[in-house]
Motif scaffolding. Structure first.
Motif, PDB file in Angstrom:
ATOM      1  N   THR A 116       0.715  -1.213   0.036  1.00 27.71           N
ATOM      2  CA  THR A 116       0.055  -0.109  -0.103  1.00 27.71           C
ATOM      3  C   THR A 116       0.808   1.373  -0.018  1.00 27.71           C
ATOM      4  O   THR A 116       2.279   1.279   0.203  1.00 27.71           O
ATOM      5  N   TYR A 117       0.419   2.369  -0.464  1.00 29.06           N
ATOM      6  CA  TYR A 117       0.842   3.551  -0.247  1.00 29.06           C
ATOM      7  C   TYR A 117      -0.014   4.705  -0.455  1.00 29.06           C
ATOM      8  O   TYR A 117      -1.112   4.735  -0.664  1.00 29.06           O
ATOM      9  N   GLN A 118       0.650   6.104  -0.082  1.00 22.54           N
ATOM     10  CA  GLN A 118      -0.482   7.181  -0.218  1.00 22.54           C
ATOM     11  C   GLN A 118      -0.070   7.937  -1.322  1.00 22.54           C
ATOM     12  O   GLN A 118       1.237   8.374  -1.562  1.00 22.54           O
ATOM     13  N   GLY A 145      -4.784   8.951  -2.552  1.00 24.51           N
ATOM     14  CA  GLY A 145      -4.955   8.840  -1.120  1.00 24.51           C
ATOM     15  C   GLY A 145      -4.316   7.213  -1.174  1.00 24.51           C
ATOM     16  O   GLY A 145      -3.695   6.649  -1.622  1.00 24.51           O
ATOM     17  N   TYR A 146      -5.221   6.568  -0.153  1.00 24.06           N
ATOM     18  CA  TYR A 146      -4.529   5.178   0.308  1.00 24.06           C
ATOM     19  C   TYR A 146      -4.786   4.415  -0.757  1.00 24.06           C
ATOM     20  O   TYR A 146      -5.925   4.259  -1.402  1.00 24.06           O
ATOM     21  N   SER A 147      -3.632   3.710  -1.378  1.00 24.80           N
ATOM     22  CA  SER A 147      -3.781   2.771  -2.374  1.00 24.80           C
ATOM     23  C   SER A 147      -3.227   1.545  -2.517  1.00 24.80           C
ATOM     24  O   SER A 147      -2.357   1.326  -1.633  1.00 24.80           O
ATOM     25  N   HIS A 151      -7.925   1.828  -5.746  1.00 22.71           N
ATOM     26  CA  HIS A 151      -7.971   3.133  -4.798  1.00 22.71           C
ATOM     27  C   HIS A 151      -9.529   3.653  -4.812  1.00 22.71           C
ATOM     28  O   HIS A 151     -10.238   2.813  -5.406  1.00 22.71           O
ATOM     29  N   GLN A 161     -11.111   1.276   1.521  1.00 17.94           N
ATOM     30  CA  GLN A 161     -10.070   1.061   2.688  1.00 17.94           C
ATOM     31  C   GLN A 161     -10.240  -0.349   3.185  1.00 17.94           C
ATOM     32  O   GLN A 161      -9.342  -1.208   3.372  1.00 17.94           O
TER      33      GLN A 161
END
Length: 253
Positions: A146-148, A152-154, A176, A207
């Motif tokens: 995961t990463y920002q 956003g959160y992806s 995402h 999420q």
């Protein structure tokens, strides 16, 4: 080559032909037929036991299950990893993303997801592995880190099918959240909005989905593409029939 789809008539024909073969050849044929029959029975059991009837297309699930076992056999999946299926034979106005918990043995998430702008309007009909095509890519993926990012959160995805989705990282095809994935958007436009190839989800569930499937689980994007179905190494049933019992027992009902 063993047929990809269970056909009782074909099995009967093969069994009859085996009578005219040498004893060793007949034994091999009988063994393969028995293994395929048992496998097809197992798939039906899992499909029913997991409560997928009337929710997830059986053909899509069967192919996803074969790929899941092949990926597990290669050690590409973490133990107990969920199986996620996206059924692009359905329009975007229908829920077509399914997350199956292989430990709890049930469907835990069923929601909407987008396809690429270049793939079609409500229905995805064209697919590509080419950068800047803005199309979705079919086939098997293993979920990664995961990463920002800008959404956003992806969740990053590694495409496993060479020539079909192995440019996923290069194309930044990730999972995402997006404003254009919602029931309100469908009511207004008649379909979901479209991405540049990412399977985007609604802000309400993205999420939850990412947290469930991140880090070494199987994602299968299904479409009835004859070329892909005949070429993907992960859909080779022969590899499963020749495997050990421990691998086949991963999802034993």
């Amino acid at each position: 080559m063993i047929t990809r789809f269970f056909n009782p008539i074909l099995l009967l024909i093969l069994s009859s032909l085996a009578l005219f073969s040498s004893p060793a050849r007949a034994t091999d044929t009988d063994l393969n037929d028995k293994r395929q029959y048992e496998f097809e029975y197992r798939v039906q059991q899992v499909y029913t036991t997991f409560g997928l009837e009337g929710k997830l297309n059986y053909t899509a699930f069967r192919q996803a299950y074969i790929g899941y076992l092949n990926l597990a056999k290669e050690g590409a999946l973490r133990p107990g990893a969920p199986l996620t299926v996206i059924d692009f034979s359905l329009p975007s106005s229908q829920k077509r993303l399914y997350v199956i918990d292989m430990v709890q043995r049930r469907l835990v998430l069923h929601t909407y997801t987008s396809h690429g702008q270049g793939s079609g309007a409500d229905l995805a009909k064209k697919f590509s592995n080419t950068p800047d095509s803005h199309m979705s890519s079919i086939g098997f993926y293993v979920t990664a880190e995961t990463y920002q990012g800008k959404h956003g959160y992806s969740l990053r995805l590694d495409g496993m099918d060479k020539g079909y989705n192995d440019n996923a990282r290069r194309r930044a095809v990730v999972m995402h959240g997006a404003d254009y994935v919602s029931e309100a958007f469908i009511q207004k436009v008649g379909r979901l909005g479209r991405s540049y190839g990412c399977p985007a989800m609604s802000w309400e569930v993205y999420q939850q989905v990412i947290d469930k499937i991140k880090g070494g689980s199987c994602l299968f994007i299904y479409y009835n593409d004859a070329n892909y179905l005949s070429q993907s190494r992960y859909l080779q049933l022969e590899r499963i029939l020749a495997t050990d019992s421990e691998t086949l027992a991963i999802t034993r009902p």
